[in-house]
Design an enzyme around this catalytic site. Structure first.
Site, PDB file in Angstrom:
ATOM      1  N   HIS A   1       0.838  -1.209   0.000  1.00 43.19           N
ATOM      2  CA  HIS A   1       0.000   0.000   0.000  1.00 43.19           C
ATOM      3  C   HIS A   1       0.868   1.254   0.000  1.00 43.19           C
ATOM      4  CE1 HIS A   1      -3.624   2.367   1.492  1.00 43.19           C
ATOM      5  NE2 HIS A   1      -2.625   3.171   1.822  1.00 43.19           N
ATOM      6  N   GLU A   2       1.892   1.276   0.848  1.00 41.53           N
ATOM      7  CA  GLU A   2       2.766   2.451   0.898  1.00 41.53           C
ATOM      8  C   GLU A   2       3.593   2.588  -0.380  1.00 41.53           C
ATOM      9  OE1 GLU A   2       2.054   4.526   3.100  1.00 41.53           O
ATOM     10  OE2 GLU A   2       0.822   3.116   4.235  1.00 41.53           O
TER      11      GLU A   2
ATOM     12  N   HIS B   1       1.511   4.311  -2.930  1.00 42.24           N
ATOM     13  CA  HIS B   1       1.552   5.777  -2.798  1.00 42.24           C
ATOM     14  C   HIS B   1       2.807   6.322  -3.474  1.00 42.24           C
ATOM     15  CE1 HIS B   1      -1.980   6.324  -0.472  1.00 42.24           C
ATOM     16  NE2 HIS B   1      -1.526   5.784   0.644  1.00 42.24           N
TER      17      HIS B   1
ATOM     18  N   HIS C   1      -6.163   7.107  -2.283  1.00 41.14           N
ATOM     19  CA  HIS C   1      -7.110   6.110  -1.795  1.00 41.14           C
ATOM     20  C   HIS C   1      -8.400   6.124  -2.609  1.00 41.14           C
ATOM     21  CE1 HIS C   1      -4.798   7.091   2.061  1.00 41.14           C
ATOM     22  NE2 HIS C   1      -4.391   5.901   1.650  1.00 41.14           N
TER      23      HIS C   1
END
Length: 354
Positions: A188-189, A192, A198
């Site tokens: 997830h990071e 980014h 999101h």
């Protein structure tokens, strides 16, 4: 049940809807919130998890939308858009794709060997499913990601910024499989860093989730702003509750009650952190124009009619999933010729476990 389509590509975005003029008090409160999100408030992730144990580690990390570390420019444009004075066609994050699909990184030496292996395993999984490649920083590199292990949470810079130099990705130290060191959270990071926000912030999210403003902590509503249709590239990929980029039900709750609920049956998957979906990978591949990404079908008729997307998944031939996309070898032209994007392994020198 997964419904419709959306992904937030950081090609650019703006708060959805027509410009709204807000009071100076409102604007200054929003500015103060953004500034707080960009500084260390001294709280450890464990403390925030005690305050809101139902939210995920990345939602509880104290940054914008939980885990996005804003640059000066990003914060200022958000303020302008919130105030209703930003141009509708002003890109917030232009040109944020990593050059030549290659993320340059350095892992801080504060991690144990097991933690380094977990980080590198997440990188290897990204390489397995996309045409993104990782390469260790050298003395020739000015722009790179420094992976750190501060105790305040899991968060990252959003996208590539040519003038930034060091980009930040923090994975609060924990045993692999716990806290920030859950594999889907590390990925997830990285997403980014690669350039995504999101899913709950997209322009048509209200077709798929109910936002329960009354249950939020003060200032929590700032994390649920939407982004406009002419600024968000949906990559023609369905909105999905199970995406690793989707909030769960309890982000920024003040009373332990949900702050967001799915309109359709989500099979309990909204905000899950157990795996990364095929459509998550497809979003990345399309954003970076990876080979065959745009030829992978997602059944637009199902999307446009708002039907259950899990039915579309069941119909999708096995050969059409993004995992089968051919991989592209990427070279970095601005470094010596022998510095190729590496194929990540999960073995690296690191301090012994303590």
């Amino acid at each position: 049940m997964w419904s419709a389509i959306v992904v937030l590509s950081l090609v650019g975005c703006a708060v959805a809807g027509p410009p709204v003029t807000r009071s100076r008090k409102d604007i200054e409160a929003f500015r103060a919130y953004l500034e707080r999100s960009r500084t260390d408030d001294g709280l450890r992730l464990e403390s925030r998890m005690l305050l809101n144990p139902k939210a995920s580690a990345w939602e509880n990390s104290g940054k914008f939308q939980g885990d996005i570390l804003l640059t000066d420019k990003q914060a200022e444009v958000l303020i302008q858009q919130y105030a209703g004075v930003g141009a509708r066609n002003a890109f917030m994050w232009p040109n944020t794709k990593w050059p030549r699909n290659t993320v340059v990184y350095e892992i801080n030496n504060e991690f144990t060997q097991a933690q380094v292996q977990a980080i590198r395993a997440s990188m290897a999984e990204i390489e397995e499913h996309t045409c993104i490649r990782f390469r260790r920083k050298t003395r020739f590199d000015r722009n790179y990601v420094l992976v750190t292990g501060r105790p305040d949470g899991c968060y990252a810079t959003a996208g590539y910024h040519e003038t930034m130099g060091m980009h930040t990705m923090n994975i609060g130290k924990a045993n692999p499989g716990e806290g920030c060191f859950i594999n889907a959270i590390i990925i997830h990071e990285w997403l980014h860093i690669i350039g995504f926000l999101h899913l709950h912030s997209t322009h048509d999210r209200d077709d798929y989730v109910h936002i329960l403003w009354e249950n939020m902590v003060e200032g929590g509503d700032y994390n649920y702003e939407k982004f406009d249709t002419d600024m968000v590239n949906n990559m023609e990929v369905p909105y999905e509750y199970a995406s690793t980029m989707h909030y769960d039900r309890y982000g920024f709750t003040a009373n332990g009650r949900p702050t967001m609920l799915p309109i359709y049956n989500d099979d309990g998957l909204m905000g899950q952190v157990d795996y990364v979906t095929a459509w998550d990978w497809l979003r990345v591949n399309r954003h970076y124009n990876c080979p065959w990404a745009w030829e992978t079908p997602v059944y637009a008729d199902e999307i446009s009619q708002g039907r259950a997307n899990h039915a579309a998944l069941e119909k999708m031939p096995q050969g059409d999933v993004v995992e089968d996309l051919p991989q592209e070898k990427v070279l970095v032209a601005d470094t010596p010729q022998d510095l190729e994007a590496e194929k990540v392994s999960v073995v690296e020198e690191a301090p012994k476990d303590q």
